[in-house]
Structure formats: C-alpha cells, structure tokens
Scaffold this motif. Structure first.
Motif, PDB file in Angstrom:
ATOM      1  N   ALA A  97       0.804  -1.232   0.113  1.00  0.00           N
ATOM      2  CA  ALA A  97       0.170   0.042   0.112  1.00  0.00           C
ATOM      3  C   ALA A  97       0.891   1.074  -0.135  1.00  0.00           C
ATOM      4  N   ALA A  98       2.142   1.191   0.613  1.00  0.00           N
ATOM      5  CA  ALA A  98       2.968   2.143   0.883  1.00  0.00           C
ATOM      6  C   ALA A  98       3.932   2.375  -0.533  1.00  0.00           C
ATOM      7  N   THR A  99       3.892   1.487  -1.280  1.00  0.00           N
ATOM      8  CA  THR A  99       4.934   1.407  -2.459  1.00  0.00           C
ATOM      9  C   THR A  99       4.153   0.863  -3.652  1.00  0.00           C
ATOM     10  N   PRO A 100       3.782   1.562  -4.625  1.00  0.00           N
ATOM     11  CA  PRO A 100       3.058   1.093  -5.829  1.00  0.00           C
ATOM     12  C   PRO A 100       4.277   0.283  -6.548  1.00  0.00           C
ATOM     13  N   GLY A 101       3.913  -0.862  -7.131  1.00  0.00           N
ATOM     14  CA  GLY A 101       4.980  -1.733  -7.962  1.00  0.00           C
ATOM     15  C   GLY A 101       5.953  -2.257  -6.971  1.00  0.00           C
ATOM     16  N   LEU A 102       5.638  -2.713  -5.959  1.00  0.00           N
ATOM     17  CA  LEU A 102       6.607  -3.280  -5.016  1.00  0.00           C
ATOM     18  C   LEU A 102       6.580  -4.779  -5.299  1.00  0.00           C
ATOM     19  N   GLY A 103       7.891  -5.429  -5.695  1.00  0.00           N
ATOM     20  CA  GLY A 103       7.952  -6.860  -6.064  1.00  0.00           C
ATOM     21  C   GLY A 103       8.282  -7.480  -4.745  1.00  0.00           C
ATOM     22  N   PHE A 104       8.316  -8.798  -4.815  1.00  0.00           N
ATOM     23  CA  PHE A 104       8.575  -9.712  -3.452  1.00  0.00           C
ATOM     24  C   PHE A 104       9.588 -10.693  -3.993  1.00  0.00           C
ATOM     25  N   ILE A 105      10.842 -11.072  -3.520  1.00  0.00           N
ATOM     26  CA  ILE A 105      11.608 -12.262  -3.783  1.00  0.00           C
ATOM     27  C   ILE A 105      11.443 -12.959  -2.456  1.00  0.00           C
ATOM     28  N   PHE A 106      10.951 -14.249  -2.820  1.00  0.00           N
ATOM     29  CA  PHE A 106      10.517 -15.020  -1.334  1.00  0.00           C
ATOM     30  C   PHE A 106      11.731 -15.942  -1.399  1.00  0.00           C
ATOM     31  N   LEU A 107      12.682 -16.017  -0.420  1.00  0.00           N
ATOM     32  CA  LEU A 107      13.724 -17.232  -0.294  1.00  0.00           C
ATOM     33  C   LEU A 107      13.222 -18.116   0.488  1.00  0.00           C
ATOM     34  N   GLU A 108      12.690 -19.368  -0.205  1.00  0.00           N
ATOM     35  CA  GLU A 108      12.351 -20.353   0.479  1.00  0.00           C
ATOM     36  C   GLU A 108      13.335 -21.428   0.989  1.00  0.00           C
ATOM     37  N   LEU A 109      12.984 -21.968   2.160  1.00  0.00           N
ATOM     38  CA  LEU A 109      14.126 -22.921   2.470  1.00  0.00           C
ATOM     39  C   LEU A 109      13.555 -23.854   3.697  1.00  0.00           C
ATOM     40  N   THR A 110      14.112 -24.976   3.768  1.00  0.00           N
ATOM     41  CA  THR A 110      13.506 -25.817   4.900  1.00  0.00           C
ATOM     42  C   THR A 110      13.981 -25.208   6.303  1.00  0.00           C
ATOM     43  N   PRO A 111      13.047 -25.814   7.527  1.00  0.00           N
ATOM     44  CA  PRO A 111      13.552 -25.458   8.687  1.00  0.00           C
ATOM     45  C   PRO A 111      14.822 -25.945   9.292  1.00  0.00           C
ATOM     46  N   ALA A 112      15.162 -26.935   8.729  1.00  0.00           N
ATOM     47  CA  ALA A 112      16.526 -27.576   9.027  1.00  0.00           C
ATOM     48  C   ALA A 112      17.566 -26.834   8.813  1.00  0.00           C
ATOM     49  N   VAL A 113      17.590 -26.109   7.351  1.00  0.00           N
ATOM     50  CA  VAL A 113      18.658 -25.534   6.765  1.00  0.00           C
ATOM     51  C   VAL A 113      18.550 -24.134   7.571  1.00  0.00           C
ATOM     52  N   ALA A 114      17.418 -23.395   7.823  1.00  0.00           N
ATOM     53  CA  ALA A 114      17.379 -22.216   8.517  1.00  0.00           C
ATOM     54  C   ALA A 114      18.007 -22.319   9.810  1.00  0.00           C
ATOM     55  N   ALA A 115      17.502 -23.383  10.741  1.00  0.00           N
ATOM     56  CA  ALA A 115      17.999 -23.553  11.956  1.00  0.00           C
ATOM     57  C   ALA A 115      19.610 -23.451  11.971  1.00  0.00           C
ATOM     58  N   ASP A 116      20.038 -24.334  10.852  1.00  0.00           N
ATOM     59  CA  ASP A 116      21.618 -24.683  10.793  1.00  0.00           C
ATOM     60  C   ASP A 116      22.324 -23.398  10.578  1.00  0.00           C
ATOM     61  N   ARG A 117      21.729 -22.450   9.588  1.00  0.00           N
ATOM     62  CA  ARG A 117      22.345 -21.155   9.477  1.00  0.00           C
ATOM     63  C   ARG A 117      22.299 -20.300  10.380  1.00  0.00           C
ATOM     64  N   VAL A 118      21.134 -20.170  11.239  1.00  0.00           N
ATOM     65  CA  VAL A 118      20.993 -19.131  12.008  1.00  0.00           C
ATOM     66  C   VAL A 118      22.010 -19.538  13.156  1.00  0.00           C
ATOM     67  N   ALA A 119      22.005 -20.800  13.738  1.00  0.00           N
ATOM     68  CA  ALA A 119      22.806 -21.134  14.712  1.00  0.00           C
ATOM     69  C   ALA A 119      24.382 -21.153  14.437  1.00  0.00           C
ATOM     70  N   HIS A 120      24.605 -20.991  13.140  1.00  0.00           N
ATOM     71  CA  HIS A 120      26.122 -20.816  12.944  1.00  0.00           C
ATOM     72  C   HIS A 120      26.531 -19.360  12.367  1.00  0.00           C
ATOM     73  N   ARG A 121      25.695 -18.495  12.403  1.00  0.00           N
ATOM     74  CA  ARG A 121      25.894 -17.156  11.967  1.00  0.00           C
ATOM     75  C   ARG A 121      26.227 -16.322  13.445  1.00  0.00           C
ATOM     76  N   PRO A 122      27.400 -15.841  13.189  1.00  0.00           N
ATOM     77  CA  PRO A 122      28.062 -14.790  14.316  1.00  0.00           C
ATOM     78  C   PRO A 122      27.495 -13.680  14.685  1.00  0.00           C
ATOM     79  N   GLY A 123      27.401 -13.189  15.872  1.00  0.00           N
ATOM     80  CA  GLY A 123      27.132 -11.940  16.415  1.00  0.00           C
ATOM     81  C   GLY A 123      25.874 -11.498  15.821  1.00  0.00           C
ATOM     82  N   HIS A 124      24.698 -12.179  15.845  1.00  0.00           N
ATOM     83  CA  HIS A 124      23.276 -11.922  15.443  1.00  0.00           C
ATOM     84  C   HIS A 124      22.418 -12.058  16.667  1.00  0.00           C
ATOM     85  N   PHE A 125      21.493 -11.096  16.735  1.00  0.00           N
ATOM     86  CA  PHE A 125      20.703 -11.254  17.924  1.00  0.00           C
ATOM     87  C   PHE A 125      19.507 -12.202  17.771  1.00  0.00           C
ATOM     88  N   MET A 126      19.217 -13.034  16.646  1.00  0.00           N
ATOM     89  CA  MET A 126      18.121 -13.733  16.508  1.00  0.00           C
ATOM     90  C   MET A 126      18.667 -15.142  16.816  1.00  0.00           C
TER      91      MET A 126
END
Ligand SMILES: Nc1ncnc2c1ncn2[C@@H]1O[C@H](COP(=O)(O)OP(=O)(O)O)[C@@H](O)[C@H]1O
Ligand SMILES: O=C(O)[C@H](O)[C@@H](O)[C@H](O)[C@H](O)COP(=O)(O)O
Length: 177
Positions: A97-126
C-alpha cells in the motif's frame, strides 16, 4: 510486460539469506539496500534476543518505519531493495500500500537449513530457537502479485541474486551503466 517493479522486498524466515542476497543483488543492479533489521526499536531486539517471538503489535511500528524508508528512498530517485521477513500477508499488504509496484523475492528453505544457518551465524541477535515460530507464522506469498519464489536451500547467494536481478530486469529495472 506486467506492471514495472519499482522496489523489491527480499523476504522469508530468519536465516533464509535476505541480507546476503540483498547485498549481492545491490552490487549487481546498483539498487539501494535497506536493511530491515536496523529499523527495529530496541524493545523488539531485546525481545527477540530473549527468544520471544514478536507479535503483530511489535511489528506495527517497525513496518511503518520500513514504509517510510521505502518512500524516502524512492523519492530520492533510488531503487530500494528492502530486507524484511514479511511473514504474514497483511504485513506485505501494508508494504504494498505504501509502495506501488513493489515486488517480492521469497527465499524459500527448509526449517533444518534455516536453523543450521542461524545457529552458525556469528554476532546476530536472533536465536535459532525462534525458527519454529518463524515457520509457524509464515504465510506463503506464492500466487500474490509480482512475487518470485526461489529455492534458498540449494542455490548459492550469487545465483539467487542473479535470478532476482534477471526477474527485475524483465519487470522494468533499467540495467545499471
Ligand atoms: N544461499 C545460501 N547458501 C549458503 N549459505 C547462505 C545462503 N544464504 C545465506 N547464507 C548464510 O546463512 C546465514 C544467514 O544469512 P543472512 O543473509 O543473514 O539471512 P537473513 O538475513 O535472512 O536472516 C549467513 O551466515 C549467510 O552467510
Ligand atoms: O536476520 C534475521 O534473523 C531476520 O531478518 C530477523 O532478524 C528479523 O528481523 C526478524 O525475523 C523480524 O521479526 P519477525 O520475523 O518476527 O517479523
């Protein structure tokens, strides 16, 4: 060509590669990165750091700031690429609504891969304990207007950025000189 894309959101759960792909895409396209995480109020960061998922109310002010930054960047004649989880359809509608012509790139991945990446990402609050709630909250954007889903479990960051750039060029992005 359908409606031209004026700005892009790179979306998906924590660890799907939003920041990495945005950086690579902006390098290729000359677009301007807006890092959604930097617009969270301190209270949201504290909540996520403590392993508590954000709710709609926590996200409301954050989404407003992101809408404002998208508008500001477009008004400055730049092409914004926003990293934002945008997990629910209503959050995406707010950004659209704020941005006419807004496109979305959806990066799809499995929960296992997401958990692995977040666990190994240094210095992030999440913390990786929030991954389950991210997937529980996620409403797939597949089928919504100007939306491209890409397989972020297997493709490299550079390949994802290349595909996003190609798609944006097909939807009205002027090649950088
Ligand atoms: N396509 C990919 N292939 C392999 N590793 C990736 C990929 N995308 C991101 N990563 C790695 O996963 C971690 C999370 O990526 P990040 O870009 O911070 O995700 P997000 O911004 O969505 O939370 C980082 O350590 C990053 O280097
Ligand atoms: O890099 C990440 O881990 C994510 O981008 C994350 O930091 C994001 O800011 C939160 O996921 C926002 O909160 P919600 O996803 O709960 O809306």
């Amino acid at each position: 060509m359908s409606q031209p894309i004026t700005a892009l959101v790179i979306m998906g759960v924590a660890g799907c590669g939003k920041s990495s792909v945005s950086q690579a895409l902006c390098q290729r396209s000359g677009a301007t990165a807006i890092e959604g995480d930097t617009f969270h109020p301190a209270a949201n960061i504290a909540k996520m750091s403590a392993g508590i998922p954000l709710d709609d109310e926590d996200r409301a002010g954050w989404l407003d700031s992101l809408c404002e930054e998208l508008r500001r960047t477009l008004a400055a004649g730049q092409r914004p690429v926003l990293t934002c989880s945008a997990l629910k359809r209503k959050y995406r509608e707010r950004l659209r609504a704020a941005t006419p012509g807004l496109g979305f790139i959806f990066l799809e991945l499995t929960p296992a891969v997401a958990a692995d990446r977040v666990a190994h990402r240094p210095g992030h609050f999440m913390p990786s304990t929030l991954i389950d709630s991210q997937f529980a909250t996620l409403e797939s954007p597949v089928g919504e207007p100007l939306t491209l889903a890409l397989d972020a479990s297997t493709l490299s960051v550079q390949r994802l950025a290349e595909l996003a750039n190609q798609w944006w060029l097909e939807h009205g992005l002027e090649p950088s000189r």
